[in-house]
Design an enzyme around this catalytic site. Structure first.
Site, PDB file in Angstrom:
ATOM      1  N   ARG A 198       0.798  -1.240   0.000  1.00  0.00           N
ATOM      2  CA  ARG A 198       0.000   0.000   0.000  1.00  0.00           C
ATOM      3  C   ARG A 198       0.826   1.283   0.000  1.00  0.00           C
ATOM      4  NH1 ARG A 198      -3.598  -2.734   2.969  1.00  0.00           N
ATOM      5  NH2 ARG A 198      -3.110  -1.831   4.987  1.00  0.00           N
ATOM      6  N   TYR A 247       0.452   4.546  -2.510  1.00  0.00           N
ATOM      7  CA  TYR A 247       0.300   5.952  -2.084  1.00  0.00           C
ATOM      8  C   TYR A 247       1.356   6.829  -2.750  1.00  0.00           C
ATOM      9  CZ  TYR A 247      -2.441   3.785   1.692  1.00  0.00           C
ATOM     10  OH  TYR A 247      -3.349   3.053   2.402  1.00  0.00           O
ATOM     11  N   TYR A 266     -12.525  11.389   0.024  1.00  0.00           N
ATOM     12  CA  TYR A 266     -13.827  11.429   0.697  1.00  0.00           C
ATOM     13  C   TYR A 266     -13.635  11.820   2.162  1.00  0.00           C
ATOM     14  CZ  TYR A 266     -13.186   6.861   2.951  1.00  0.00           C
ATOM     15  OH  TYR A 266     -12.732   5.833   3.725  1.00  0.00           O
TER      16      TYR A 266
HETATM   17  N1  SAM Z   1     -10.694  10.579   5.459  1.00  0.00           N
HETATM   18  C1  SAM Z   1     -11.766   9.705   5.908  1.00  0.00           C
HETATM   19  C2  SAM Z   1     -12.694  10.489   6.807  1.00  0.00           C
HETATM   20  O1  SAM Z   1     -12.533  11.711   6.861  1.00  0.00           O
HETATM   21  O2  SAM Z   1     -13.585   9.924   7.443  1.00  0.00           O
HETATM   22  C3  SAM Z   1     -11.174   8.475   6.564  1.00  0.00           C
HETATM   23  C4  SAM Z   1     -10.427   7.608   5.592  1.00  0.00           C
HETATM   24  S1  SAM Z   1      -9.620   6.234   6.338  1.00  0.00           S
HETATM   25  C5  SAM Z   1      -8.470   5.830   5.087  1.00  0.00           C
HETATM   26  C6  SAM Z   1     -10.731   4.909   6.181  1.00  0.00           C
HETATM   27  C7  SAM Z   1     -11.411   4.610   7.501  1.00  0.00           C
HETATM   28  O3  SAM Z   1     -12.346   5.651   7.788  1.00  0.00           O
HETATM   29  C8  SAM Z   1     -12.242   3.348   7.511  1.00  0.00           C
HETATM   30  O4  SAM Z   1     -11.476   2.179   7.734  1.00  0.00           O
HETATM   31  C9  SAM Z   1     -13.188   3.615   8.655  1.00  0.00           C
HETATM   32  O5  SAM Z   1     -12.571   3.460   9.922  1.00  0.00           O
HETATM   33  C10 SAM Z   1     -13.470   5.104   8.436  1.00  0.00           C
HETATM   34  N2  SAM Z   1     -14.634   5.250   7.543  1.00  0.00           N
HETATM   35  C11 SAM Z   1     -14.650   5.423   6.220  1.00  0.00           C
HETATM   36  N3  SAM Z   1     -15.908   5.466   5.763  1.00  0.00           N
HETATM   37  C12 SAM Z   1     -16.702   5.308   6.837  1.00  0.00           C
HETATM   38  C13 SAM Z   1     -18.095   5.246   7.035  1.00  0.00           C
HETATM   39  N4  SAM Z   1     -18.959   5.362   6.033  1.00  0.00           N
HETATM   40  N5  SAM Z   1     -18.551   5.083   8.289  1.00  0.00           N
HETATM   41  C14 SAM Z   1     -17.707   4.961   9.337  1.00  0.00           C
HETATM   42  N6  SAM Z   1     -16.399   4.999   9.220  1.00  0.00           N
HETATM   43  C15 SAM Z   1     -15.895   5.177   7.983  1.00  0.00           C
END
Ligand code: SAM
Length: 261
Positions: free
Chosen positions: A63, A67, A89
């Site tokens: 990964r 990146y 997102y």
């Molecule tokens: N930048 C993103 C944000 O602002 O929420 C987080 C990205 S991070 C790489 C990915 C993690 O964010 C997931 O493994 C989960 O813990 C959390 N995440 C992403 N989508 C989510 C959702 N729909 N509901 C809850 N947690 C979420």
């Protein structure tokens, strides 16, 4: 000359993006995105010069290399003199390294680069679960980081574990976890003071307006069998009350009423 702005879309497609972020997307020479397919389609309606960075992921690929390849693609466009917008997102700076690395790389080469905040999964969970980080204090950690470091968390505060669907995946080549790794996570949480019966919440925010929110409350002992995905976040309410610091309270009382200096 080239410049970079990094923005977030929020969690709910089309509904949580800020006016600033939308305007940056519309006005960019080139937009790079790290979002799902539906969001990609929506973004292409705002700016037709759109490149998805998802192609840099590949099964079994390390990964961090994916990146770095993403950052290289973005910086190449900035070097070419374009006004570039990178879209992720949620909040682009929360648990997301590509936006931070891209900004650093651009600034290191003397380009103007900045980030605009967005609505993250954490913002949604406070709203959906009715939690306030100010009640007990709050700690946020990536689940694998929690597993592989010795630094202790405080079970008297709210704990949010991100990427629990990848917990313990230390090869950094896969996007899932398994029962054995989740058992280790459960063990470590118990060693940190949470009981087997302590209620934890598997949280998945809605990413489409009509989509239900997942807020599944289970006993910690059931974590190894839990159905988790790439969007699951584990929310662990405090197991203890905050402990009053009587000595500090006495010192504060001894100061008497506040006086202007
Ligand atoms: N930048 C993103 C944000 O602002 O929420 C987080 C990205 S991070 C790489 C990915 C993690 O964010 C997931 O493994 C989960 O813990 C959390 N995440 C992403 N989508 C989510 C959702 N729909 N509901 C809850 N947690 C979420």
């Amino acid at each position: 000359c080239g410049r970079l702005v990094v923005v977030g879309t929020g969690m709910v497609l089309g509904g949580q993006i800020t006016a600033i972020a939308k305007s940056e997307i519309v006005n960019a020479d080139h937009v790079f995105c790290l979002v799902d397919g539906l969001c990609e389609q929506w973004l292409s309606g705002l700016n037709s010069s759109l490149t998805s960075l998802q192609k840099h992921y590949a099964p079994g690929k390390y990964r961090p290399q994916s990146y770095r390849d993403m950052v290289d693609a973005v910086i190449k466009a900035v070097r070419a003199g374009q006004s570039v917008c990178l879209v992720a997102y949620g909040h682009p700076g929360i648990f997301a390294c590509v936006p931070h690395w891209a900004i650093k790389a651009a600034r290191d080469e003397g380009f103007e680069a900045r980030m605009e905040p967005g609505i993250s999964a954490q913002d949604c969970l406070y709203a959906d679960l009715g939690l306030d980080p100010g009640t007990h204090g709050s700690q946020s950690m990536e689940a694998t980081q929690y597993l592989i470091y010795c630094n202790r968390i405080d079970p008297a505060k709210l704990l949010i574990l991100w990427q629990v669907g990848l917990a313990g995946e230390i090869s950094l080549t896969h996007f899932e976890t398994d029962r054995a790794r989740l058992s280790l996570l459960m063990e470590k949480l118990m060693a940190d003071g949470y009981g087997m019966d302590h209620e934890v919440i598997i949280y998945e925010a809605a990413m489409l307006a009509m989509m239900p929110v997942r807020m599944e409350r289970i006993a910690l002992s059931r974590l190894p069998e839990a159905r988790l995905s790439g969007i699951s976040t584990l929310v662990i309410p405090p197991a203890f009350d905050l402990k009053p610091d009587q000595a500090m309270r006495a010192r504060l009382r001894a100061l008497g009423p506040l006086k202007a200096d």
